[in-house]
Design a protein around this motif. Structure first.
Motif, PDB file in Angstrom:
ATOM      1  N   GLU A 132       1.081  -1.049  -0.004  1.00 26.69           N
ATOM      2  CA  GLU A 132       0.088   0.020  -0.020  1.00 26.69           C
ATOM      3  C   GLU A 132       0.873   1.152  -0.057  1.00 26.69           C
ATOM      4  OE1 GLU A 132      -3.435   2.299   2.841  1.00 26.69           O
ATOM      5  OE2 GLU A 132      -2.765   0.397   3.092  1.00 26.69           O
ATOM      6  N   ASP A 133       1.916   1.349   0.769  1.00 25.24           N
ATOM      7  CA  ASP A 133       2.800   2.299   0.793  1.00 25.24           C
ATOM      8  C   ASP A 133       3.248   2.771  -0.428  1.00 25.24           C
ATOM      9  OD1 ASP A 133       2.272   2.926   3.521  1.00 25.24           O
ATOM     10  OD2 ASP A 133       3.948   1.847   4.245  1.00 25.24           O
ATOM     11  N   GLN A 134       4.043   1.831  -1.044  1.00 23.93           N
ATOM     12  CA  GLN A 134       4.675   1.797  -2.532  1.00 23.93           C
ATOM     13  C   GLN A 134       3.515   2.383  -3.466  1.00 23.93           C
ATOM     14  OE1 GLN A 134       5.703  -2.248  -3.248  1.00 23.93           O
ATOM     15  NE2 GLN A 134       7.733  -1.646  -2.777  1.00 23.93           N
ATOM     16  N   GLN A 135       2.116   1.855  -3.385  1.00 20.83           N
ATOM     17  CA  GLN A 135       1.380   2.558  -4.266  1.00 20.83           C
ATOM     18  C   GLN A 135       1.008   3.948  -4.040  1.00 20.83           C
ATOM     19  OE1 GLN A 135      -1.911  -0.531  -4.007  1.00 20.83           O
ATOM     20  NE2 GLN A 135      -2.084  -0.331  -6.342  1.00 20.83           N
ATOM     21  N   ARG A 136       0.917   4.562  -2.786  1.00 17.80           N
ATOM     22  CA  ARG A 136       0.597   5.716  -2.420  1.00 17.80           C
ATOM     23  C   ARG A 136       1.737   6.582  -2.777  1.00 17.80           C
ATOM     24  NH1 ARG A 136      -3.560   6.646   0.777  1.00 17.80           N
ATOM     25  NH2 ARG A 136      -4.423   4.675   1.877  1.00 17.80           N
ATOM     26  N   VAL A 137       3.110   5.844  -2.906  1.00 19.04           N
ATOM     27  CA  VAL A 137       4.083   7.031  -3.278  1.00 19.04           C
ATOM     28  C   VAL A 137       4.193   7.036  -4.861  1.00 19.04           C
ATOM     29  CG1 VAL A 137       6.587   6.944  -3.668  1.00 19.04           C
ATOM     30  CG2 VAL A 137       5.882   6.466  -1.526  1.00 19.04           C
ATOM     31  N   LEU A 138       3.622   6.203  -5.339  1.00 21.22           N
ATOM     32  CA  LEU A 138       3.664   6.224  -7.042  1.00 21.22           C
ATOM     33  C   LEU A 138       2.120   7.189  -7.467  1.00 21.22           C
ATOM     34  CD1 LEU A 138       4.368   5.489  -9.964  1.00 21.22           C
ATOM     35  CD2 LEU A 138       2.897   3.231  -9.753  1.00 21.22           C
ATOM     36  N   ARG A 181      -7.478   5.942 -10.355  1.00 26.75           N
ATOM     37  CA  ARG A 181      -7.650   4.647  -9.941  1.00 26.75           C
ATOM     38  C   ARG A 181      -6.237   3.830 -10.452  1.00 26.75           C
ATOM     39  NH1 ARG A 181     -11.940   2.300 -12.189  1.00 26.75           N
ATOM     40  NH2 ARG A 181     -13.426   2.632 -10.382  1.00 26.75           N
ATOM     41  N   LEU A 182      -5.174   3.552  -9.256  1.00 27.11           N
ATOM     42  CA  LEU A 182      -4.086   2.851  -9.694  1.00 27.11           C
ATOM     43  C   LEU A 182      -4.051   1.285  -9.400  1.00 27.11           C
ATOM     44  CD1 LEU A 182      -1.039   3.336 -10.368  1.00 27.11           C
ATOM     45  CD2 LEU A 182      -0.535   3.515  -7.818  1.00 27.11           C
ATOM     46  N   ARG A 183      -3.993   0.745 -10.419  1.00 21.38           N
ATOM     47  CA  ARG A 183      -4.274  -0.684 -10.323  1.00 21.38           C
ATOM     48  C   ARG A 183      -2.840  -1.437 -10.539  1.00 21.38           C
ATOM     49  NH1 ARG A 183      -7.904  -4.396 -11.329  1.00 21.38           N
ATOM     50  NH2 ARG A 183      -9.448  -2.948 -12.629  1.00 21.38           N
ATOM     51  N   GLY A 184      -2.332  -1.939  -9.103  1.00 24.46           N
ATOM     52  CA  GLY A 184      -1.019  -2.442  -9.032  1.00 24.46           C
ATOM     53  C   GLY A 184      -0.070  -1.295  -9.301  1.00 24.46           C
ATOM     54  N   VAL A 185       0.970  -1.577 -10.213  1.00 21.55           N
ATOM     55  CA  VAL A 185       1.978  -0.640 -10.624  1.00 21.55           C
ATOM     56  C   VAL A 185       2.060  -0.330 -11.757  1.00 21.55           C
ATOM     57  CG1 VAL A 185       3.316  -0.680  -8.168  1.00 21.55           C
ATOM     58  CG2 VAL A 185       3.868  -1.971 -10.200  1.00 21.55           C
ATOM     59  N   TYR A 186       1.220  -0.619 -12.638  1.00 21.56           N
ATOM     60  CA  TYR A 186       1.255  -0.856 -14.042  1.00 21.56           C
ATOM     61  C   TYR A 186       0.301   0.195 -14.998  1.00 21.56           C
ATOM     62  CZ  TYR A 186      -2.047  -4.441 -14.955  1.00 21.56           C
ATOM     63  OH  TYR A 186      -3.246  -5.218 -14.912  1.00 21.56           O
ATOM     64  N   SER A 187      -0.867   0.542 -14.361  1.00 14.99           N
ATOM     65  CA  SER A 187      -1.889   1.329 -15.130  1.00 14.99           C
ATOM     66  C   SER A 187      -2.679   2.225 -14.026  1.00 14.99           C
ATOM     67  CB  SER A 187      -2.926   0.225 -15.847  1.00 14.99           C
ATOM     68  OG  SER A 187      -3.727  -0.189 -14.803  1.00 14.99           O
ATOM     69  N   LEU A 188      -2.851   3.449 -14.619  1.00 16.28           N
ATOM     70  CA  LEU A 188      -3.512   4.209 -13.785  1.00 16.28           C
ATOM     71  C   LEU A 188      -4.910   4.943 -14.685  1.00 16.28           C
ATOM     72  CD1 LEU A 188      -3.862   6.612 -11.626  1.00 16.28           C
ATOM     73  CD2 LEU A 188      -2.543   8.009 -12.922  1.00 16.28           C
TER      74      LEU A 188
END
Length: 401
Positions: A132-138, A181-188
């Motif tokens: 979750e933290d990695q997604q929030r940073v991204l 909406r960020l899905r994983g780390v590969y699509s926004l």
């Protein structure tokens, strides 16, 4: 997604009441019936167009033919999958496909067009599971690039069968009403923006300049990357057009491997009132040999293929076009190349598909099948998955299931 877009989307995936009534009635009489006689494929008028529009992509009729100047294909909006009926497998009412007026509407500008035989190996990339933290940073970084101020967020862990848990979702509402909406780390996904045109231009600039340092941007000797565009178009059962406009980085001097990477990962797509930005994958886990296009076609014709499009008779399908791309659909344990096979059947009857009151004559069905491009001997090392409606979308002979 606003209510109008929601209804429009449902119109593209919901069969008409009349179709359901006809189908249910027909199913009661389906046991023991033989396959209906073939009708000539109604694309004679299309053929002349494709002779120009497909000036040799890979127009296939049982084998692979290559012409270097044709367009390629791109990912297709997935049609609805209706559960397979427990009746005679010769019954064809539940076959699924996309609705078009011309097959070229689902071909796009894939850089592999006419060049499939040039590729003998390609890298496979990780699809890392973020915290979750990695997604929030991204997401904070991406929101800053977009000029959005995040007001509130909602995080959901990944759920679903097997590898579908690889994509936790982080949603955010911005102060101007824009939804992220960020899905994983590969699509926004970006939607409900008050100015989608401005967001689109901002994202396009992000695509171009994302990998450049400030010094490179200011250097007069530096030439920014070029972009290319493609429009894919399918139709709802109402006859309403649903185009997807995509922009991707394109360096004509790059290797074909580099071009297919940019085509798959350095791109954005606009459909209805939403925009999706695809992000670059994780590290490469290795480079693997590819099966041939002919081998992939043999796999499809022998009932070993993936995707929401479905036919009971792949051995008889008319192959329209084949291309190669990275599959970045949800749930992939690894991002790996796949052959994308565009096909049709001469018995698909649009009169049974379109809503009452819609003239079916301009429309035809086109299916899209996916076959993993990595040599099958490495399947255990880099397993392939494709999901639809929270289940594996893999079509294989019953004896192999």
């Amino acid at each position: 997604m606003n209510s109008k877009d929601y209804r429009s989307t449902l119109g593209g995936v919901t069969p008409s009441p009349a179709w359901r009534e006809r189908t249910l009635a027909a199913m009661e009489q389906a046991q023991g019936q033989k396959r209906p006689s073939r009708k000539p494929l109604a694309i004679a008028a299309t053929a002349a167009v494709l002779a120009v529009a497909v000036t040799g992509g890979v127009w296939l009729s049982g084998r692979t033919e290559v012409d270097p100047d044709g367009p390629g294909t791109a990912r297709t909006p997935e049609p609805v999958v209706t559960p397979t009926p427990t009746i005679d497998p010769e019954w064809i009412y539940f076959e699924t496909f996309s609705i078009v007026t011309d097959p070229s509407q689902l071909m796009g500008n894939n850089p592999t067009a006419g060049r499939l035989e040039e590729l003998t190996e390609l890298p496979v990339y990780e699809n890392p599971i973020p915290t979750e933290d990695q997604q929030r940073v991204l997401l904070n970084h991406l929101a800053e690039e977009l000029g959005c101020t995040i007001a509130e967020t909602d995080w959901s862990p990944g759920t679903g069968e097997e590898t579908m848990g690889r994509e936790p979702i982080l949603e955010a509402e911005c102060t101007d009403g824009t939804q992220l909406r960020l899905r994983g780390v590969y699509s926004l996904q970006i939607y409900d923006s008050p100015d989608l045109a401005a967001v689109t231009e901002t994202v396009r600039s992000y695509l171009i300049y994302n990998d450049m340092t400030p010094e490179e941007m200011l250097s007069s000797s530096n030439i920014p990357p070029q972009t290319s565009q493609e429009t894919l178009e399918d139709y709802a059962y109402t006859g309403e057009s649903m185009p997807t406009q995509a922009t991707f980085l394109l360096d004509p001097d790059a290797t074909l491997e580099e071009q297919i990477y940019s085509y798959s990962f350095q791109r954005m797509e606009v459909r209805n009132n939403s925009l999706t930005l695809y992000l670059q994958p994780g590290a490469s886990v290795g480079t693997y040999p590819l099966r041939s296009p002919d081998d992939a076609l043999d796999s499809f014709r022998s009932w070993d293929y993936w995707g929401s499009s479905f036919t009971y008779h792949p051995e008889d399908a008319q192959i329209i076009f084949v291309s190669l791309e990275y599959d970045i659909s949800m749930g992939q344990p690894y991002f790996q190349p796949v052959y994308r096979i565009l096909f049709t059947q001469d018995y698909w009857d649009m009169a049974d598909r379109m809503f009452d009151g819609v003239d079916p004559s301009p429309f035809m069905g086109v299916g899209v099948a996916y076959v993993p491009a990595i040599d099958p001997k490495y399947q255990d090392e880099v397993p392939y998955r494709r999901y639809f409606n929270d289940g594996l979308a893999h079509h294989i002979p019953e004896e192999l299931a």
